[in-house]
Structures are given as structure tokens and as C-alpha cells.
Design an enzyme around this catalytic site. Structure first.
Site, short mmCIF file in Angstrom:
data_model
loop_
_atom_site.label_atom_id
_atom_site.label_comp_id
_atom_site.label_asym_id
_atom_site.label_seq_id
_atom_site.Cartn_x
_atom_site.Cartn_y
_atom_site.Cartn_z
N ASN A 199 1.13 -1.37 -0.38
CA ASN A 199 0.27 -0.32 -0.40
C ASN A 199 0.73 1.59 -0.23
O ASN A 199 1.96 1.00 0.87
CB ASN A 199 -0.82 -0.05 1.28
CG ASN A 199 -0.85 -0.20 2.39
OD1 ASN A 199 0.95 -1.14 3.09
ND2 ASN A 199 -1.25 0.48 3.45
N GLU A 207 0.41 5.22 0.77
CA GLU A 207 -0.59 6.47 0.99
C GLU A 207 -0.18 7.31 0.58
O GLU A 207 1.06 8.02 0.03
CB GLU A 207 -0.34 5.90 2.53
CG GLU A 207 -1.07 4.09 3.00
CD GLU A 207 -2.02 5.12 4.68
OE1 GLU A 207 -0.92 5.60 5.41
OE2 GLU A 207 -1.99 3.48 4.82
N CYS A 260 -4.33 1.47 -2.69
CA CYS A 260 -4.22 -0.37 -1.45
C CYS A 260 -2.89 -1.02 -2.28
O CYS A 260 -3.60 -1.37 -3.52
CB CYS A 260 -5.79 -1.40 -1.53
SG CYS A 260 -6.74 -0.26 -0.18
N GLU A 286 -3.22 -4.01 -3.16
CA GLU A 286 -3.91 -4.80 -4.26
C GLU A 286 -3.74 -4.25 -5.56
O GLU A 286 -3.47 -4.48 -6.39
CB GLU A 286 -5.75 -5.73 -3.81
CG GLU A 286 -5.24 -6.21 -2.82
CD GLU A 286 -5.79 -5.54 -1.68
OE1 GLU A 286 -5.03 -4.70 -1.38
OE2 GLU A 286 -6.58 -6.11 -0.70
N CYS A 322 -10.78 -4.45 -0.27
CA CYS A 322 -12.10 -3.59 0.40
C CYS A 322 -12.56 -3.67 -1.11
O CYS A 322 -12.28 -4.22 -1.87
CB CYS A 322 -11.00 -2.87 0.18
SG CYS A 322 -10.56 -1.53 -0.86
N CYS A 355 -10.77 -2.83 -4.63
CA CYS A 355 -10.31 -3.64 -4.88
C CYS A 355 -10.83 -4.78 -5.47
O CYS A 355 -10.08 -5.67 -6.64
CB CYS A 355 -8.81 -4.29 -3.38
SG CYS A 355 -8.33 -3.00 -3.37
#
Ligand code: THU
Length: 163
Positions: free
Chosen positions: A62, A64, A73, A75, A112, A115
Site C-alpha cells: 500500500n 499512502e 491499496c 492490491e 476492500c 479492490c
């Protein structure tokens, strides 16, 4: 009125040692990738490793941002990297793990909602399912055979076409 129900098959392994060797290898790559997370805000480090149809393994984490919604994210970072470097090569597996601020990582997490939507489109695009390997640094590991199983009734590009 008709009624239906949705069944999601999940294979549960007691730990990494009970996985098949190629799955354990991919999962280890995801664990290593948590070290590369840029997560100064959440301090929740996520690692992903994906295997492509050509056998190549791509890892990601990830990333940020101080403008929180700009963060991405692990993924989607990894899927985008794979698609950019190996365009047109299908994804066959994705391993996902994490470690939180206090170093805890005892149960699986799953992708999530955004994703899941992204994964669903990769499956649709290549006409291939993506096997998910989900787990922490300890505890059980879940294997789900199709990412789309996590997003029943998904919205897809089919809807954008004139019917
Ligand atoms: N995150 C992921 O990278 N993947 C997931 O499956 C769940 C959440 C990230 C986003 C954010 O950087 C941090 O974890 C906390 O939500």
C-alpha cells in the site's frame, strides 16, 4: 417470489506449512512486500504478491498520501504494476497479507470493496479466475478460488453496452 442464496467456497489451512509449495512461495513474497509499504498514516502495512499466467511474480504494497483518499491499496498497486509491465498477461493468483502498528497479524484480511471491483474486472478482462490466498503472519490461511466470489452481483462493463 423466488429466493436464492450465494455460497462462497473457502478453503481454510491451519498455517503456511500446510499450503502447497507454490502457494507458500507466493505468500512469502507477499509477507516480504509488507516491508516496502508506504503507510506513515495508518501504519497498517499491506503486502501483495501476484502470479501471472507466464509464471512471473510481481509484488506490491500500500502507498499512502497526506491527502488520504489519494492512497492506493496494495492490491491495486500490484495489479496496475503487473498490467503495465506485462500487458495482456492474465493474473492467476494473488496473495495478501498485512501487519498492523503493533506488529499483530494473526488472521486473514480480505480486499476492500474497491479492490474487489478491480479484481472482478481483471477476471472478466482475461476470462480467468484469480485465486486469492489470504492470511496474516500467523494463524489460518484462507484460499478463495475466484475473486468475484467476494463481489456477488458485481457491476461490470457488460452493463455499459447497449442491450
Ligand atoms: N489496505 C490495503 O492496501 N489493502 C487492503 O486489502 C485493505 C487496506 C490499505 C489501505 C491503507 O493504506 C491501509 O491499508 C489502511 O486502510
Amino acid at each position: 417470489m423466488k429466493q436464492t442464496s450465494i455460497h462462497i467456497p473457502v478453503q481454510i489451512f491451519s498455517d503456511l506449512k500446510t499450503l502447497e509449495a507454490p502457494d507458500a512461495e507466493l505468500f512469502e513474497c507477499a509477507r516480504n512486500a509488507t516491508a516496502d509499504a508506504y503507510a506513515p498514516y495508518s501504519k497498517f502495512r499491506v503486502g501483495v504478491a501476484i502470479r501471472l499466467e507466464n509464471g512471473q511474480i510481481i509484488t506490491g504494497s500500500n502507498q499512502e498520501n497526506a491527502s488520504f483518499p489519494a492512497g492506493i491499496c496494495a492490491e491495486r498497486v500490484t495489479l496496475s504494476a503487473a498490467s503495465a509491465v506485462y500487458p495482456g498477461i492474465a493474473v492467476t493468483e494473488l496473495a495478501l497479507t498485512y501487519v498492523n502498528e503493533s506488529g499483530d497479524s494473526k488472521h486473514p484480511i480480505s480486499p476492500c470493496g474497491i479492490c474487489r471491483q478491480t479484481l472482478a474486472e481483471y477476471e472478466q478482462r482475461f476470462g480467468r479466475s484469480i485465486r486469492l490466498i489470504l492470511g496474516g503472519f500467523s494463524g489460518e490461511i484462507y484460499i478463495i478460488n475466484r475473486a468475484t466470489d467476494l463481489l456477488p452481483f458485481a457491476f461490470s462493463s457488460q452493463e455499459l453496452k447497449p442491450h
